[in-house]
Design a protein around this motif. Structure first.
Motif, PDB file in Angstrom:
ATOM      1  N   GLY A  49      42.059  31.241  45.257  1.00  0.00           N
ATOM      2  CA  GLY A  49      41.895  30.728  43.890  1.00  0.00           C
ATOM      3  C   GLY A  49      43.177  30.918  43.085  1.00  0.00           C
ATOM      4  O   GLY A  49      43.563  30.048  42.291  1.00  0.00           O
ATOM      5  N   ALA A  50      43.833  32.070  43.295  1.00  0.00           N
ATOM      6  CA  ALA A  50      45.085  32.350  42.575  1.00  0.00           C
ATOM      7  C   ALA A  50      46.166  31.340  42.971  1.00  0.00           C
ATOM      8  O   ALA A  50      46.961  30.898  42.134  1.00  0.00           O
ATOM      9  N   ILE A  51      46.185  30.964  44.256  1.00  0.00           N
ATOM     10  CA  ILE A  51      47.160  29.957  44.698  1.00  0.00           C
ATOM     11  C   ILE A  51      46.811  28.592  44.095  1.00  0.00           C
ATOM     12  O   ILE A  51      47.667  27.901  43.543  1.00  0.00           O
ATOM     13  N   LEU A  52      45.535  28.235  44.182  1.00  0.00           N
ATOM     14  CA  LEU A  52      45.082  26.920  43.685  1.00  0.00           C
ATOM     15  C   LEU A  52      45.454  26.691  42.223  1.00  0.00           C
ATOM     16  O   LEU A  52      45.999  25.641  41.860  1.00  0.00           O
ATOM     17  N   VAL A  53      45.170  27.708  41.388  1.00  0.00           N
ATOM     18  CA  VAL A  53      45.344  27.520  39.948  1.00  0.00           C
ATOM     19  C   VAL A  53      46.820  27.542  39.541  1.00  0.00           C
ATOM     20  O   VAL A  53      47.170  27.096  38.453  1.00  0.00           O
ATOM     21  N   ASN A  54      47.678  28.042  40.443  1.00  0.00           N
ATOM     22  CA  ASN A  54      49.090  28.099  40.113  1.00  0.00           C
ATOM     23  C   ASN A  54      49.899  26.992  40.782  1.00  0.00           C
ATOM     24  O   ASN A  54      51.129  27.033  40.772  1.00  0.00           O
ATOM     25  N   LEU A  55      49.208  26.017  41.347  1.00  0.00           N
ATOM     26  CA  LEU A  55      49.922  24.853  41.870  1.00  0.00           C
ATOM     27  C   LEU A  55      50.443  24.058  40.662  1.00  0.00           C
ATOM     28  O   LEU A  55      49.842  24.120  39.583  1.00  0.00           O
ATOM     29  N   PRO A  56      51.551  23.352  40.828  1.00  0.00           N
ATOM     30  CA  PRO A  56      52.117  22.639  39.680  1.00  0.00           C
ATOM     31  C   PRO A  56      51.068  21.758  38.996  1.00  0.00           C
ATOM     32  O   PRO A  56      50.253  21.123  39.658  1.00  0.00           O
ATOM     33  N   LEU A  57      51.065  21.785  37.698  1.00  0.00           N
ATOM     34  CA  LEU A  57      50.173  21.012  36.817  1.00  0.00           C
ATOM     35  C   LEU A  57      48.727  21.518  36.818  1.00  0.00           C
ATOM     36  O   LEU A  57      47.917  21.090  36.011  1.00  0.00           O
ATOM     37  N   SER A  58      48.425  22.445  37.711  1.00  0.00           N
ATOM     38  CA  SER A  58      47.119  23.109  37.749  1.00  0.00           C
ATOM     39  C   SER A  58      45.949  22.133  37.560  1.00  0.00           C
ATOM     40  O   SER A  58      45.078  22.302  36.695  1.00  0.00           O
ATOM     41  N   THR A  59      45.928  21.125  38.418  1.00  0.00           N
ATOM     42  CA  THR A  59      44.902  20.084  38.261  1.00  0.00           C
ATOM     43  C   THR A  59      43.483  20.567  38.563  1.00  0.00           C
ATOM     44  O   THR A  59      42.510  19.952  38.140  1.00  0.00           O
ATOM     45  N   VAL A  60      43.371  21.685  39.301  1.00  0.00           N
ATOM     46  CA  VAL A  60      42.017  22.201  39.555  1.00  0.00           C
ATOM     47  C   VAL A  60      41.440  22.826  38.295  1.00  0.00           C
ATOM     48  O   VAL A  60      40.232  23.049  38.201  1.00  0.00           O
ATOM     49  N   TRP A  61      42.316  23.144  37.333  1.00  0.00           N
ATOM     50  CA  TRP A  61      41.834  23.746  36.089  1.00  0.00           C
ATOM     51  C   TRP A  61      41.599  22.673  35.025  1.00  0.00           C
ATOM     52  O   TRP A  61      40.580  22.666  34.360  1.00  0.00           O
ATOM     53  N   GLU A  62      42.576  21.783  34.906  1.00  0.00           N
ATOM     54  CA  GLU A  62      42.462  20.729  33.895  1.00  0.00           C
ATOM     55  C   GLU A  62      43.301  19.535  34.325  1.00  0.00           C
ATOM     56  O   GLU A  62      44.413  19.706  34.803  1.00  0.00           O
ATOM     57  N   PHE A  63      42.760  18.332  34.170  1.00  0.00           N
ATOM     58  CA  PHE A  63      43.531  17.145  34.530  1.00  0.00           C
ATOM     59  C   PHE A  63      43.237  16.036  33.535  1.00  0.00           C
ATOM     60  O   PHE A  63      42.073  15.720  33.271  1.00  0.00           O
ATOM     61  N   ASP A  64      44.294  15.476  32.958  1.00  0.00           N
ATOM     62  CA  ASP A  64      44.159  14.399  31.964  1.00  0.00           C
ATOM     63  C   ASP A  64      43.217  14.802  30.820  1.00  0.00           C
ATOM     64  O   ASP A  64      42.392  14.003  30.365  1.00  0.00           O
ATOM     65  N   GLY A  65      43.310  16.038  30.404  1.00  0.00           N
ATOM     66  CA  GLY A  65      42.498  16.524  29.278  1.00  0.00           C
ATOM     67  C   GLY A  65      41.055  16.857  29.637  1.00  0.00           C
ATOM     68  O   GLY A  65      40.329  17.406  28.809  1.00  0.00           O
ATOM     69  N   ALA A  66      40.650  16.550  30.870  1.00  0.00           N
ATOM     70  CA  ALA A  66      39.273  16.863  31.282  1.00  0.00           C
ATOM     71  C   ALA A  66      39.273  18.154  32.111  1.00  0.00           C
ATOM     72  O   ALA A  66      40.228  18.420  32.835  1.00  0.00           O
ATOM     73  N   PRO A  67      38.219  18.957  31.983  1.00  0.00           N
ATOM     74  CA  PRO A  67      38.188  20.198  32.766  1.00  0.00           C
ATOM     75  C   PRO A  67      38.112  19.919  34.257  1.00  0.00           C
ATOM     76  O   PRO A  67      37.399  19.021  34.694  1.00  0.00           O
ATOM     77  N   GLY A  68      38.882  20.717  35.018  1.00  0.00           N
ATOM     78  CA  GLY A  68      38.856  20.588  36.475  1.00  0.00           C
ATOM     79  C   GLY A  68      37.707  21.400  37.043  1.00  0.00           C
ATOM     80  O   GLY A  68      36.993  22.105  36.317  1.00  0.00           O
ATOM     81  N   VAL A  69      37.572  21.338  38.373  1.00  0.00           N
ATOM     82  CA  VAL A  69      36.410  21.966  39.008  1.00  0.00           C
ATOM     83  C   VAL A  69      36.364  23.473  38.750  1.00  0.00           C
ATOM     84  O   VAL A  69      35.292  24.037  38.483  1.00  0.00           O
ATOM     85  N   LEU A  70      37.517  24.138  38.781  1.00  0.00           N
ATOM     86  CA  LEU A  70      37.492  25.590  38.598  1.00  0.00           C
ATOM     87  C   LEU A  70      37.184  25.976  37.156  1.00  0.00           C
ATOM     88  O   LEU A  70      36.559  27.001  36.899  1.00  0.00           O
ATOM     89  N   GLN A  71      37.637  25.135  36.205  1.00  0.00           N
ATOM     90  CA  GLN A  71      37.311  25.436  34.812  1.00  0.00           C
ATOM     91  C   GLN A  71      35.802  25.257  34.572  1.00  0.00           C
ATOM     92  O   GLN A  71      35.189  26.031  33.827  1.00  0.00           O
ATOM     93  N   ILE A  72      35.240  24.246  35.229  1.00  0.00           N
ATOM     94  CA  ILE A  72      33.787  24.032  35.091  1.00  0.00           C
ATOM     95  C   ILE A  72      33.023  25.237  35.652  1.00  0.00           C
ATOM     96  O   ILE A  72      32.088  25.756  35.036  1.00  0.00           O
ATOM     97  N   LEU A  73      33.486  25.710  36.825  1.00  0.00           N
ATOM     98  CA  LEU A  73      32.832  26.888  37.417  1.00  0.00           C
ATOM     99  C   LEU A  73      32.998  28.110  36.519  1.00  0.00           C
ATOM    100  O   LEU A  73      32.068  28.904  36.337  1.00  0.00           O
TER     101      LEU A  73
END
Lengths: 392, 50
Positions: A49-73
């Motif tokens: 999870g630490a690797i996923l959320v620190n990938l560039p642009l952190s799309t698993v957390w937020e993408f295009d202003g919408a919450p990503g899957v990890l933010q929803i969780l």
């Protein structure tokens, strides 16, 4: 053309050195999980999870202003306290309180070994003025953060997450990592502290064990009555104690074996999986790579040390008044790390004298630690806001 | 009251409450055991009479 180039390589442009540090930390957690088998069910998902959320642009957390899957969780599972509370149903279904019901006096070691929580809270408050990030905090927030760090000493991951999610959400990542890491390091942390505080002859003390039967009705009434009492003593602890005891009631009632097995296996596995990766997602470089994280990791260790010392010293104190002496190592098993702590204590006793059998007493103290840690978590949650309101 | 003093107050109140609550649990367990043992003995005595 430039835009196309930027779009294709935007991941490269967004990379920072701090991301690589987090990949390294995530990698270390995965290494500890796979190679050393330190709490692999949690450290591996947390590391990934630490690797996923620190990938560039952190799309698993937020993408295009919408919450990503990890933010929803995170929003639905951690902020609502759903995941830690569901874990307690599973833990309750796994715990057998019989050793405690056979030797109820051991319950007091479950209280003494919570000393580390409160000692660590004071420790954090002492060092806070020397850490710029904390020195500028208002007193109320600082006490809440100190309480969240201290609760690592509960040696109970879900309780730590539960308290931190209420008091210090920004530090949920390091607090969870510290809680689970030190739990898995109990065999390394406890023995030197115990040896330091006890003599060889004390460690050889033999204890008699009377194997008494515990009736089914006691096993069924125990979780119900404890829930009611906990609800009266510390109402805020009910989500923790209540669901732990619900899980235990399912186990002990004898007519819900399928549900009990589901709670112990499917529920535990599924929630642990989601909890781990969601906790990992809180470890964003900008929030994690701060001096406060180092303080949390250090004070988490302090909490475990004082837990152990509190339990051992309490046993030694009781020995001043008892005719039949207690092996003081039992006190160290009063932490919540079950059954690891009990095993460590028993192994230490066997190393001193192979005729010293204190496994059942250690297991009783260890089970008490489960109750003690949850009560301590609830009591911290209840007391801190009152103290903040009255004195700070 | 300084924040350090508040911390110590939290320690005293917290440890006190943890001990007190577990002491209540201890009493509950002991009373439960006694009640169940005495009812068990009564049942055995009735069984023997029959």
């Amino acid at each position: 053309m430039n835009h196309l180039f930027s779009a294709v390589f935007e991941g490269f442009y967004a990379l920072q050195w701090t991301h690589f540090v987090m990949y390294l930390i995530g990698g270390i957690l995965i290494f500890l999980a796979v190679k050393k088998e330190y709490e692999p069910m949690l450290l591996l998902p947390i590391g990934f999870g630490a690797i996923l959320v620190n990938l560039p642009l952190s799309t698993v957390w937020e993408f295009d202003g919408a919450p990503g899957v990890l933010q929803i969780l995170f929003t639905s599972g951690i902020l609502t306290e759903l995941f830690p509370v569901l874990i307690f149903v599973a833990v309750g279904a796994m715990i057998d309180f019989t050793p405690l019901l056979k030797m109820p006096i051991m319950i007091f070691f479950g209280a003494a070994a919570q000393f580390g929580i409160f000692a660590t809270i004071c420790g954090v408050l002492f060092v806070a003025p020397y850490i710029p990030q904390l020195a500028s905090m208002n007193s109320g927030d600082l006490l809440k953060l100190a309480a969240s760090v201290g609760i690592i000493g509960a040696a109970d991951g879900p309780t730590s997450i539960f308290v931190a999610s209420k008091f210090a959400r920004d530090y949920l990542g390091p607090i969870s990592v510290a809680a689970y890491s030190y739990m898995s390091l109990v065999p390394i942390i406890q023995p030197p502290i115990i040896r330091l505080l006890t003599t060889k002859s004390e460690r050889k003390i033999k204890m008699t064990y009377h194997d008494a039967d515990v009736s089914k009705i006691v096993k069924i009434l125990f979780p119900i009555l404890i829930t009611i009492l906990a609800g009266i003593i510390a109402p805020i602890s009910v989500p923790l104690v209540g669901l732990l005891m619900f899980g235990n009631l399912i186990r002990e009632c004898g007519v819900l074996e399928r549900l009990s097995l589901s709670a112990q296996n499917e529920l535990a596995s599924l929630v642990t999986l989601l909890l781990g990766i969601t906790i990992g997602s809180t470890m964003r470089a900008e929030a994690f790579l701060t001096p406060v994280t180092l303080l949390i990791l250090l004070m988490g260790l302090v909490a475990f040390v004082f837990d152990t010392a509190g339990g051992v010293l309490f046993a030694k104190f009781l020995n001043l008044f008892l005719k039949t002496k207690i092996n003081p190592m039992i006190g160290a098993a009063g932490i919540s790390a079950f059954p690891m702590s009990a095993r460590v204590i028993h192994r230490m006793a066997q190393e001193e004298d192979f005729q010293t059998f204190i496994l059942m007493q250690a297991v009783s103290a260890n089970v008490s630690g489960q109750l003690g840690s949850i009560m301590a978590g609830g009591i911290v949650l209840a007391l801190v806001p009152v103290l903040v309101q009255l004195f700070l | 009251m300084t924040i350090i003093q508040t911390g110590f107050l939290l320690m005293a109140a917290g440890m006190g409450t943890v001990f007190a609550s577990l002491a209540v649990f201890f009493v509950v367990i002991v009373v439960l055991e006694k009640l169940c043992k005495s009812s068990g003995k009564n049942q055995t005595a009735e069984g023997n009479k029959q």
